[in-house]
Design a protein around this motif. Sequence first.
Motif, PDB file in Angstrom:
ATOM      1  N   ASP A  47       2.049  -9.532 -20.699  1.00  0.00           N
ATOM      2  CA  ASP A  47       3.156  -9.806 -21.059  1.00  0.00           C
ATOM      3  C   ASP A  47       3.958  -8.670 -21.103  1.00  0.00           C
ATOM      4  O   ASP A  47       3.410  -7.571 -21.187  1.00  0.00           O
ATOM      5  N   ALA A  48       5.223  -8.618 -21.215  1.00  0.00           N
ATOM      6  CA  ALA A  48       6.249  -7.701 -21.476  1.00  0.00           C
ATOM      7  C   ALA A  48       7.295  -7.773 -22.138  1.00  0.00           C
ATOM      8  O   ALA A  48       7.667  -8.878 -22.323  1.00  0.00           O
ATOM      9  N   VAL A  49       7.682  -6.911 -23.004  1.00  0.00           N
ATOM     10  CA  VAL A  49       8.756  -7.171 -23.755  1.00  0.00           C
ATOM     11  C   VAL A  49       9.856  -5.893 -23.601  1.00  0.00           C
ATOM     12  O   VAL A  49       9.461  -4.844 -23.516  1.00  0.00           O
ATOM     13  N   PHE A  50      10.920  -6.256 -23.351  1.00  0.00           N
ATOM     14  CA  PHE A  50      11.829  -5.256 -22.886  1.00  0.00           C
ATOM     15  C   PHE A  50      12.884  -4.742 -23.977  1.00  0.00           C
ATOM     16  O   PHE A  50      13.204  -5.735 -24.879  1.00  0.00           O
ATOM     17  N   ILE A  51      12.932  -3.528 -24.570  1.00  0.00           N
ATOM     18  CA  ILE A  51      13.912  -3.238 -25.432  1.00  0.00           C
ATOM     19  C   ILE A  51      14.947  -2.134 -24.699  1.00  0.00           C
ATOM     20  O   ILE A  51      14.576  -1.171 -24.024  1.00  0.00           O
ATOM     21  N   SER A  52      16.032  -2.423 -25.214  1.00  0.00           N
ATOM     22  CA  SER A  52      17.258  -1.666 -25.028  1.00  0.00           C
ATOM     23  C   SER A  52      18.120  -1.282 -26.067  1.00  0.00           C
ATOM     24  O   SER A  52      18.463  -2.391 -26.627  1.00  0.00           O
ATOM     25  N   ARG A  53      18.444  -0.198 -26.316  1.00  0.00           N
ATOM     26  CA  ARG A  53      19.156   0.149 -27.548  1.00  0.00           C
ATOM     27  C   ARG A  53      18.841  -0.755 -28.700  1.00  0.00           C
ATOM     28  O   ARG A  53      19.840  -1.199 -29.453  1.00  0.00           O
ATOM     29  N   GLY A  54      17.607  -0.655 -29.151  1.00  0.00           N
ATOM     30  CA  GLY A  54      17.067  -0.881 -30.183  1.00  0.00           C
ATOM     31  C   GLY A  54      17.223  -2.539 -30.583  1.00  0.00           C
ATOM     32  O   GLY A  54      16.764  -3.343 -31.409  1.00  0.00           O
ATOM     33  N   ARG A  55      17.331  -3.474 -29.266  1.00  0.00           N
ATOM     34  CA  ARG A  55      17.299  -4.867 -29.047  1.00  0.00           C
ATOM     35  C   ARG A  55      16.250  -5.189 -28.187  1.00  0.00           C
ATOM     36  O   ARG A  55      15.962  -4.673 -27.108  1.00  0.00           O
ATOM     37  N   SER A  56      15.753  -6.327 -28.416  1.00  0.00           N
ATOM     38  CA  SER A  56      14.770  -6.847 -27.334  1.00  0.00           C
ATOM     39  C   SER A  56      15.786  -7.781 -26.340  1.00  0.00           C
ATOM     40  O   SER A  56      16.578  -8.439 -27.036  1.00  0.00           O
ATOM     41  N   VAL A  57      15.425  -7.335 -25.268  1.00  0.00           N
ATOM     42  CA  VAL A  57      16.509  -8.060 -24.206  1.00  0.00           C
ATOM     43  C   VAL A  57      15.567  -8.921 -23.151  1.00  0.00           C
ATOM     44  O   VAL A  57      14.465  -8.449 -22.923  1.00  0.00           O
ATOM     45  N   VAL A  58      16.441  -9.877 -22.687  1.00  0.00           N
ATOM     46  CA  VAL A  58      15.663 -10.720 -21.595  1.00  0.00           C
ATOM     47  C   VAL A  58      16.107  -9.997 -20.355  1.00  0.00           C
ATOM     48  O   VAL A  58      17.292 -10.402 -20.201  1.00  0.00           O
ATOM     49  N   PRO A  59      15.446  -9.416 -19.467  1.00  0.00           N
ATOM     50  CA  PRO A  59      15.932  -9.169 -18.197  1.00  0.00           C
ATOM     51  C   PRO A  59      16.065 -10.431 -17.131  1.00  0.00           C
ATOM     52  O   PRO A  59      15.547 -11.485 -17.440  1.00  0.00           O
ATOM     53  N   ASP A  61       4.682 -14.672 -15.903  1.00  0.00           N
ATOM     54  CA  ASP A  61       4.376 -14.348 -17.502  1.00  0.00           C
ATOM     55  C   ASP A  61       5.272 -13.274 -17.867  1.00  0.00           C
ATOM     56  O   ASP A  61       5.796 -13.137 -19.160  1.00  0.00           O
ATOM     57  N   VAL A  62       5.465 -12.139 -17.083  1.00  0.00           N
ATOM     58  CA  VAL A  62       5.941 -10.903 -17.510  1.00  0.00           C
ATOM     59  C   VAL A  62       7.567 -11.409 -18.208  1.00  0.00           C
ATOM     60  O   VAL A  62       8.065 -10.659 -19.173  1.00  0.00           O
ATOM     61  N   ALA A  63       8.032 -12.131 -17.215  1.00  0.00           N
ATOM     62  CA  ALA A  63       9.613 -12.410 -17.580  1.00  0.00           C
ATOM     63  C   ALA A  63       9.477 -13.397 -18.788  1.00  0.00           C
ATOM     64  O   ALA A  63      10.297 -13.358 -19.693  1.00  0.00           O
ATOM     65  N   ASP A  64       8.731 -14.413 -18.816  1.00  0.00           N
ATOM     66  CA  ASP A  64       8.906 -15.513 -19.848  1.00  0.00           C
ATOM     67  C   ASP A  64       8.314 -15.183 -21.102  1.00  0.00           C
ATOM     68  O   ASP A  64       8.981 -15.547 -22.300  1.00  0.00           O
ATOM     69  N   SER A  65       7.276 -14.233 -21.229  1.00  0.00           N
ATOM     70  CA  SER A  65       6.594 -14.144 -22.718  1.00  0.00           C
ATOM     71  C   SER A  65       7.550 -13.786 -23.547  1.00  0.00           C
ATOM     72  O   SER A  65       7.367 -13.882 -24.661  1.00  0.00           O
ATOM     73  N   ALA A  66       8.526 -12.793 -23.119  1.00  0.00           N
ATOM     74  CA  ALA A  66       9.424 -12.259 -24.028  1.00  0.00           C
ATOM     75  C   ALA A  66      10.354 -13.250 -24.807  1.00  0.00           C
ATOM     76  O   ALA A  66      10.789 -13.224 -25.701  1.00  0.00           O
TER      77      ALA A  66
END
Lengths: 373, 321
Positions: free
Chosen positions: B220-232, B4-9
Amino acid sequence: MTSMSPIAIDEPKAPEQPRISRRGTWGVSWHGVRTVAQLELRQRVRSTRWIVALVVWFVVVGGLTLLLSGFLSDAMLGTGNSGPLMFGAVVFLVLGLGLLVTPTLTSTAVNGDRNAGTLATLQVTLLSPAEIALGKLAAAWLAACAFLVLSIPFLVVALFMGDTPPFAVVRVVVIVALLLVSVCGIGLGFSALVSRTAGSTVLTFITVAALVLLTPMLFGLTFSSVEQEENVQVWGPVDGSTFGEDMECGFTTQVQTVAHTERTWWLLGINPFVVVADGAGTGPIVHDDYGSSADPLGSIRDGVRSLRTPNRVDNQCYYASDSLPANDQRGDDSAIWPWGLAANLALGAAGFVIAVRRLAIPSRTLARGTRVA
Amino acid sequence: MSTDVADSAVTPPAAGPPPGIVVRGVSRSFGAVRALDAIDLEARAGRITALVGPNGSGKTTLLLVLAGLLVPDTGTVRVAGHDPVADGPAARARTGWMPDAFGTWDTLTARQVLLTFAAAYRIPTATARVRVDELLATVHLHEYADRPASVLSRGQKQRLGLARALVHSPDVLLLDEPASGLDPRSRVDLRILLRKLADEGRTVLVSSHVLSELEEMADDAVFISRGRSVVPETITTRSTWHVRALSLGALTGWLTAVGAAWRPGEGTPDGPGSVLLEVSGDEGAAQLVRDAVAAGVPLTSLAPVAGALEQAYLTLEEERR
């Protein structure tokens, strides 16, 4: 709003900036203003510092009033009534100290809260920006009025020394209160504009100092620039008449230097001290034998009012029984204080409007070097 | 939760309750600094969503936009179905926001602080009194209810801040580093409280640096990096495991023989020791145990080096370089 259409969200967006609804920025409810004002007052009144300030104020104003009355009763011994002089002195003392204390009441109201991290959490509630600003203004004004109310006994003491109409106390208190709310508004505006509390406090003090000190200075400095040589009607002794009580007087035309202070009198008109002096409504001026008056408020009133009509007839014949026709004697004697007070209130209102606009969220810009939260 | 953590983003839910927070292509610059760069995000109602990213990645800016304090330069935002820009009051009435750094009015008591906020949300006084008592009990501050906020410790102030964000029973909860300054007991309480709020159908968005903490509570998790949402890189493909055996020599010998790419861990070849190994998910780990035991390697333990979130976060860091 039960369900949301994803299409509405995913539609290609025009590059223009999102529209901000400003509905609600100026909405004001009694409940909201009271909530903010109560919060502000609780923060202040709870602190013992506030009680100390009130006591110090009472002692300082009371002490100076006592010293003044002692000094005046010595100096004016036998030369008439010191009542109006005493009244004028206390009024100016209260106004002067009030103008000194009031800027601190609002000059950190917005940026201080922002620095303490309490502003943003208040902004995200349902309080409108106008309610927050008005609540802060009301709390500061109430605090300033507390100082003013403490000064009323001393005004009444001066009243008992005679020759001041009782209604003057009411007029003075109301006008000073309105001048102080203007200062509160100015401070609020600066506190919303400047991010550092020290900066906004200094700017507020400078503005008040400009109104009090800079206006008479500018009036004096511009005096020579409004002077010019021109023909003036002079009511003086006709040729051959000897100087004395029974001299014959008539109109002649002479070239004299005339100061056109009707162009610059407003510099004095917006001065808070002039506004109070003009609005105090003390009695007509009675000149004593030496040509000086014992009523400082009335003297300022008459002086500033006469500056508006400098070009009236030069009366060099005031000793004579054959005096100047009455309709040429007096200039415009209408009150100045409504205009001066309105100018001060306009400055305060400008500060208030700036504060509301700066408090409106969501904001597009952030003050330099500040975090929102 | 690992998948879930990975997919929900990436994949929005096919059905279910309407999303509490929808962010589409939101950008926001401060001068030359692009704090948010066309970020997309979705947080579902009834779930706790973790907002993960390095310092300065735009987490706080995003939360400010969601809280209705900042206008985005472009993009659309919906919070509880309302646009915080065009319809601020409606969105703010349903949003509870707890900033990462905030102050309290020092001369007011904890109860007065909460009552003031209740009044600011236009809650009738009688209702507010009941609600404030409830909240003070929830965050375990009832003992301090009538003491000035200035005597509260950092963690207690943090709890008061949480109660403040909850005073109007918001549908959407935005928490910026809520666990910082909390003692372990309070962290557990926070986790339980957030779970309860999510179970009530509210949307909870939490940003934190304490990844193990987030991992335990987030759905769930949403990753953001440098102002963008990124999919790890998804956690399920490969991750690093810590493999320990009684004899390091036997372990490394076997691993080399089967051609596994291991990295040295600790220990000497003669005695017990461990290695780090890239393993394909839980199935890979099970396979490893079977094979090692079959080959007679004296295995003692096998554990992932770090939590799923942390691993995902670290791949982010690598991506950034």
